[in-house]
Enzyme design. Structure first.
Site, PDB file in Angstrom:
ATOM      1  N   ASP A 170     -17.287 -29.669  34.612  1.00 18.71           N
ATOM      2  CA  ASP A 170     -17.678 -28.282  34.383  1.00 18.71           C
ATOM      3  C   ASP A 170     -19.075 -28.225  33.749  1.00 18.71           C
ATOM      4  O   ASP A 170     -19.709 -29.261  33.507  1.00 18.71           O
ATOM      5  CB  ASP A 170     -16.642 -27.619  33.473  1.00 18.71           C
ATOM      6  CG  ASP A 170     -16.458 -26.136  33.771  1.00 18.71           C
ATOM      7  OD1 ASP A 170     -17.392 -25.505  34.300  1.00 18.71           O
ATOM      8  OD2 ASP A 170     -15.379 -25.604  33.455  1.00 18.71           O
ATOM      9  N   ASP A 242     -16.118 -18.433  39.197  1.00 19.75           N
ATOM     10  CA  ASP A 242     -14.683 -18.539  39.435  1.00 19.75           C
ATOM     11  C   ASP A 242     -14.223 -17.415  40.359  1.00 19.75           C
ATOM     12  O   ASP A 242     -14.704 -16.278  40.274  1.00 19.75           O
ATOM     13  CB  ASP A 242     -13.905 -18.446  38.123  1.00 19.75           C
ATOM     14  CG  ASP A 242     -14.082 -19.686  37.244  1.00 19.75           C
ATOM     15  OD1 ASP A 242     -14.719 -20.653  37.701  1.00 19.75           O
ATOM     16  OD2 ASP A 242     -13.583 -19.681  36.108  1.00 19.75           O
TER      17      ASP A 242
END
Length: 695
Positions: A170, A242
């Site tokens: 991430d 996302d």
């Protein structure tokens, strides 16, 4: 609050200050060269990998017991055999202090009492593979819960020693520390390749929070820039933010992520794929919408990673996930990503070239009403005069003379595998249309708008039947089934035959009783026709139809009346509160006791039934936006009656309000629409205050 969400909210609130680094420019041509240079290395994932991830399904703090249970279900349900082999542990797996004094990562003992190695062994014992999560940035107490910066080689060695097969990296901590994504991701990729165990591990590069929706980041830091360097170092890379929130994946965001993912199809190929994020069955989409997501992800050659708790999925969702023909398109050896043919819009065609020369063709209906979509074989790169069309979802095989068409539901997508036809002529490709409401009373339903009917209404319903085959079909007929108490009367007569490349529209007058129950109903058409040598063939199509609640009466606060439908960019519209239900509606320091709070984009629909004459409201950006970062906070407001714009605010910022005084005479269906003013939904917390209607 879960740690990953805490970091995201901190970014949104402006608590993490991100300086602007010097810009770096990488020519697009370097992508091909980099990908070619990496071809000499081991190809870890020649086709898009498939699996399941903890994040959307379990939120933060996944446990050993939950992960084992999911692994067991992947096996027992047949999902493993369908190809879903990676069991991926996402964020929040580490201990509150994530490293030991020696510098090793430490799993949270409350969640993983036996550590991670025994869990990985268990996953492997089921014939599955295991994935793990970290961040490219440093661990920052109070801001980032897990980071590998400064420990890349140590962590890669540790993941390999635990025998993980894949690592997701991430960038929440990375952006907090103002690191350069290309630099640190390249360093991490090298550490993975050089791990002490020599273990092959897939690298999923995940840089979602720097997407344009969340702020004005420099280009080289954004998720939309990863394609320029990621093919040389990773098996996949996220291409946008996302696709949803924990427990919530909406269709509009699926389309948003697909569109962003489609910007650079040239970057994808065997061993390196664009990643639009996870699949979201039953997390906010209906079955049709999820089938569309599965269609789009498959032609995009995207990794197929399930975000839902598979143990709770319906038989329908499991069937969509495991459809062999659809998975074969995603897993095609050529690794080619689909491109759009023709213009963007409500109706679109997408085509993916397959390894054997076939084409996967998608007819996508982004609109809110059913439609028949069409393209030509020549438009998707095929030549000839006979083509075999296999519907990947229904398995129906037909033959076309060159036209590819389908009746597509609202938010739906048809998926065909198209090849040149040979041998004996096949069954003609006949498209049985979906029942479509074209008029209610004397009013025409605008194209692309979901129709609304009410008790006592009379509606015109049409079913169009077209023959795309090279041979005629005979005696086409349509029967329309309606709910109990309704009536359906045919209008006109059906023709005796349908010649090739022709169509006919059969109509019905549908009458609702005055006592028709509000809610969702269904119109079902059975279309039949005769084919020489095949007898009488039948197709059944169905369309959902909204029956409106009773219209308001008297002087009413519209936000207190039942709406037909309501959407919000994130979360859900809230009555008499700012979006999320956190605070009273407030603009420029003035509080309003009634109204709606939404995030852009949003549409809230009410049935007025030609009973109202006036609407008064105050519109603007809620004062709650002043507690977050300076970005965004701009919206547009429109009041739309039966498809006509009755009020348009223009672009409103944080210091703007507008008064809306709208004539509602003659309006049956009212839409309150909020747009994002072209800068994404970042910080767009919009208010419809007052909403006083005279009816």
């Amino acid at each position: 609050m879960k740690r990953r969400l805490t970091v995201l909210l901190a970014l949104l609130a402006g608590l993490l200050v991100v300086p602007t680094p010097a810009r770096a420019v990488l020519p697009a041509a370097s992508v091909a060269a980099s990908a070619s240079a990496s071809a000499s290395q081991q190809v870890l994932s020649p086709t898009p990998y498939m699996g399941w991830n903890t994040y959307y399904a379990l939120g933060g703090d996944p446990t050993e017991a939950e992960v084992k249970s999911i692994a067991d279900f992947l096996v027992s349900s047949g999902l493993r055999n369908a190809g879903y082999e990676y069991v991926w542990i996402d964020g929040n797996w580490a201990a509150p202090t994530p490293r030991s004094s020696a510098g090793d990562l430490v799993p949270n003992p409350d969640q993983f009492p036996n550590g991670l190695k025994p869990l990985v062994d268990y996953i492997h014992s089921k014939g599955l593979k295991a994935g793990i999560y970290t961040d490219a940035g440093p661990y920052i107490p109070g801001k980032c819960g897990l980071g590998s910066h400064g420990y890349y080689q140590r962590d890669a060695n540790q993941f390999a020693a635990w025998k993980f097969d894949a690592v997701k990296v991430d960038y929440l901590c990375g952006i907090a520390a103002d690191l350069d994504p290309k630099t640190v991701y390249t360093e991490f990729a090298q550490a993975l390749r050089n791990n002490a165990s020599g273990r092959p591990m897939i690298f999923n590069l995940c840089n979602p929070v720097t997407s344009p929706d969340w702020g004005n980041y420099p280009e080289e830091q954004q998720s939309t820039y990863s394609w320029s360097y990621a093919p040389a170092i990773a098996q996949s890379w996220r291409t946008y933010t996302d696709v949803g929130f924990v427990g919530e994946i909406k269709f509009k965001d699926v389309l948003r992520n697909y569109d962003a993912n489609a910007r650079h199809p040239e970057a994808a190929g065997p061993g390196h794929f664009n990643d639009p994020d996870y699949l979201g069955p039953e997390l906010g989409m209906n079955d049709e919408e999820f089938r569309t997501q599965m269609t789009l992800w498959s032609v995009a050659a995207a990794p197929l990673v399930i975000g839902s708790d598979v143990r709770k999925l319906s038989k329908t969702s499991l069937g969509i996930l495991s459809d062999r023909d659809v998975l074969a398109i995603d897993q095609d050896a050529a690794g080619v990503q689909a491109v759009r043919v023709g213009p963007a819009g409500t109706k679109e065609t997408w085509v993916k070239r397959l390894a054997n020369g076939d084409r996967a063709v998608v007819l996508l209906n982004r609109g809110d009403s059913p439609a028949t979509l069409t393209t030509k074989a020549s438009s998707v790169g095929l030549s000839g005069d006979r083509f075999t069309l296999k519907n990947a979802w229904t398995n129906q095989v037909t033959e076309s003379a060159g036209t590819i068409s389908a009746a597509v539901p609202a938010h739906g997508a048809a998926l065909f595998r198209v090849s040149r036809a040979t041998g004996t002529p096949g069954v003609p490709h006949v498209v049985a249309g979906l029942p479509q409401v074209t008029k209610v009373g004397g009013d025409t339903v605008p194209a692309g708008v979901a129709p609304v009917v009410a008790g006592g209404d009379e509606a015109r319903v049409e079913v169009t039947v077209r023959n795309d085959g090279a041979r005629p079909v005979f005696s086409p007929r349509v029967e329309l089934a309606v709910p109990a108490g309704w009536t359906a009367r045919p209008v006109g007569k059906a023709p005796k035959l349908l010649t090739p490349n022709s169509s006919t529209t059969l109509a019905f007058t549908v009458t609702l009783p005055a006592t028709a129950t509000p809610g969702s109903s269904t119109l079902t058409a059975t279309t039949s026709y005769e084919v020489t040598g095949k007898g009488r063939l039948r197709q059944e199509t169905a369309t959902p139809l909204v029956v409106a609640p009773a219209p308001p009466d008297g002087d009413v606060v519209l936000s207190h009346h039942d709406w037909i439908s309501a959407t919000s960019g994130w979360m859900s519209p809230t009555v008499d509160r700012s979006v999320g239900g956190w605070t009273p509606i407030s603009m420029l320091g003035q509080e309003y006791p009634t109204g709606l709070g939404v995030a852009s984009p949003s549409t809230v629909r009410y049935y007025l039934g030609d009973r109202c004459t006036r609407l008064n409201a105050t519109v603007g950006i809620d004062d709650a936006v002043r507690n977050v970062g300076p970005e965004g906070g701009t919206s547009t407001f429109q009041v739309i009656g039966d498809g006509r714009v009755l009020f348009d605010s223009g672009v409103l910022g944080r210091d703007d309000v507008r008064q809306a005084d709208v004539d509602l005479s003659g309006v049956r269906v009212l839409d309150l629409v909020v747009g994002d003013a072209g800068d994404g939904g970042y910080n767009d917390r919009a208010d419809w205050a007052g909403l006083n209607a005279t009816c």
